[in-house]
Design a protein around this motif. Structure first.
Motif, PDB file in Angstrom:
ATOM      1  N   THR A   1       0.891   2.323  -6.760  1.00 32.36           N
ATOM      2  CA  THR A   1      -0.897   2.132  -6.629  1.00 32.36           C
ATOM      3  C   THR A   1      -1.407   2.937  -5.717  1.00 32.36           C
ATOM      4  N   ARG A   2      -0.734   3.858  -5.213  1.00 31.95           N
ATOM      5  CA  ARG A   2      -1.282   4.892  -4.184  1.00 31.95           C
ATOM      6  C   ARG A   2      -0.413   6.127  -4.305  1.00 31.95           C
TER       7      ARG A   2
ATOM      8  N   GLN B   1       5.416  -1.070   0.101  1.00 29.84           N
ATOM      9  CA  GLN B   1       4.322  -1.790  -0.253  1.00 29.84           C
ATOM     10  C   GLN B   1       3.041  -0.621  -0.152  1.00 29.84           C
ATOM     11  N   LYS B   2       3.379   0.214   0.651  1.00 24.70           N
ATOM     12  CA  LYS B   2       2.298   1.205   0.729  1.00 24.70           C
ATOM     13  C   LYS B   2       2.142   2.293  -0.164  1.00 24.70           C
TER      14      LYS B   2
ATOM     15  N   ASP C   1       3.439   0.677  -3.687  1.00 24.05           N
ATOM     16  CA  ASP C   1       3.185  -0.201  -4.623  1.00 24.05           C
ATOM     17  C   ASP C   1       2.625  -1.481  -4.058  1.00 24.05           C
ATOM     18  N   ALA C   2       1.379  -1.611  -4.088  1.00 21.40           N
ATOM     19  CA  ALA C   2       0.864  -2.777  -3.270  1.00 21.40           C
ATOM     20  C   ALA C   2       1.219  -3.936  -3.894  1.00 21.40           C
ATOM     21  N   ASN C   3       1.710  -4.026  -5.114  1.00 23.19           N
ATOM     22  CA  ASN C   3       2.059  -5.324  -5.949  1.00 23.19           C
ATOM     23  C   ASN C   3       3.422  -5.937  -5.462  1.00 23.19           C
TER      24      ASN C   3
END
Ligand SMILES: Cc1cc2nc3c(=O)[nH]c(=O)nc-3n(C[C@H](O)[C@H](O)[C@H](O)COP(=O)(O)OP(=O)(O)OC[C@H]3O[C@@H](n4cnc5c(N)ncnc54)[C@H](O)[C@@H]3O)c2cc1C
Length: 368
Positions: free
Chosen positions: A135-136, A283-284, A286-288
């Protein structure tokens, strides 16, 4: 008469050595393993040494040769992509100048490492496109020959392969006495050649022979997610700047890691604080991700020498006892070449390893 070769330790070094020696019908090969803390079983599995900033040329030659051996061994033993796959690796850099320098390094290194394959400079959007879980993303350099390996399955398959030929496996801890005699759970065993491929445990094993191996243990932890979504088999491994490595395995398994804990000795306990830290790092990117998707925390012990270099070969004044240790954080990469060189030495009695390591004596000294 057949010669008896006994290997202690069935991590990557022991397993690859056994694999190569299994081609020799004149040898009886036996392997012992205590089955604790094995680094190989608990590793992240990245095979991509070419963009390392390490200046140690000997290490680089060994790592480059080790990475090149994987496709050969995998083809010969018919291992599938759930064990090893060249899905490519992406190393990211935020700063455009750093990214360009990395890209130039990759092009330069490929001149004598054709197994690196295709090299591409990717924008952040292109990186996110290649690794849909992100996601980032940051811009990065893609190397198509980079690979991921499941160290546990790889070693296991090699041992199974060798067992069909000349290998006998035993579980259990062995010790040596001051004369180098081998004490096993089945009593004292004779050998023509003994190979101590015991990773971080070389120091305690050699001490009764009044020899000190300059090796220290380092604890490493990583987390494994089992995710609801599936992805293509060829999603590359991500080595992001400033975060933990992010390794999508086949379909729904994701590995994030690993830690480098120098003050924990041989401890194998999972530490909840470290687990949270690894999770935050994942999580940084892949925020999911959620904590309840963590399916496993793995803990292993790496072996380090004072100069971070691996060493291997016969111990001083005894051509019948070989050692291999100090593979550190890149042992899945250097391990196959070390195993091959040890097997060559057992069969020929000769070696010329200056391009790969300093003399073994550098890492062994007499006890006081
Ligand atoms: C968390 C983590 C992540 C890693 N990630 C990577 C990576 O992405 N890429 C990479 O290239 N490398 C990686 N590594 C490094 C790599 O895993 C190791 O360097 C390599 O596996 C070491 O292999 P080895 O055969 O020397 O030792 P090990 O795999 O540790 O095997 C040694 C074996 O010897 C046995 N043994 C010890 N003493 C005795 C005894 N007295 N009697 C019987 N048996 C004994 C032990 O039970 C053990 O099974 C990682 C390591 C860790 C811990």
């Amino acid at each position: 008469m057949q010669k008896q070769v006994t290997i202690i330790g069935s991590g990557i070094v022991g397993a690859v050595t056994a694999y190569y020696l299994s081609a020799d019908p004149d040898l009886n090969v036996t392997i012992y393993d205590e089955g604790i803390g094995q680094a190989t079983k608990n590793s992240a599995g990245i095979i991509s040494p070419w963009l390392s900033k390490r200046r140690n040329q000997r290490w680089y030659q060994l790592a480059k040769a080790g990475a090149a051996l994987y496709p050969e061994i995998v083809a010969d033993t018919q291992m599938g992509y759930s064990v090893y796959q060249q899905a490519g690796t992406i190393v990211t850099r935020e700063d455009p100048a750093d990214l360009e320098a990395l890209y130039q390094l990759a092009l330069q290194r490929r001149a004598d490492a054709p197994q690196m394959g295709t090299i591409e400079k990717l924008t952040a959007a292109e990186v996110a496109d290649r690794i849909p879980l992100l996601t980032r993303a940051q811009p990065g350099v893609f190397v198509s020959g980079g690979a991921r390996v499941d160290g546990d399955k790889f070693a296991h398959n090699l041992l199974k392969y060798a067992e069909k030929r000349n290998l006998v496996r035993h579980k259990g801890k062995v010790t040596l006495n001051e004369h180098g005699q081998l004490m096993t759970p089945h009593g004292q065993q004779n050998y023509d050649t003994l190979i101590l491929a015991v990773g971080a445990w070389l120091k305690p094993l050699l001490l009764p022979m009044r020899m000190v191996a300059k090796v220290r243990p380092q604890k490493g932890q990583l987390i494994e997610f089992q995710l609801p979504e599936t992805w293509a088999d060829d999603v590359p491994v991500l080595m992001p700047e400033g975060e933990r490595d992010f390794i999508p395995f086949t379909r729904s398994k994701l590995v994030v890691g690993a830690t480098h804990e120098n003050d924990q000795g041989y401890d194998l306990q999972v530490s909840p604080l470290v687990e949270e830290d690894l999770f935050a790092s994942g999580q940084k990117l892949d925020a999911n991700l959620t904590m309840d998707q963590i399916s496993q925390v793995k803990v292993g012990t790496r072996a380090y020498t004072p100069d971070f270099s691996p060493f291997f070969g016969p111990i001083p004044d005894n051509p019948h006892i070989l050692v291999a240790s100090g593979l550190g954080s890149s042992g899945l990469t250097t391990g196959p070449m070390i195993g091959k060189l040890l097997a060559d030495y057992v069969q020929t009695g000769h070696h010329d390893w200056n391009q790969y390591q300093l003399p073994v004596e550098t890492y062994l000294e007499e006890a006081d």
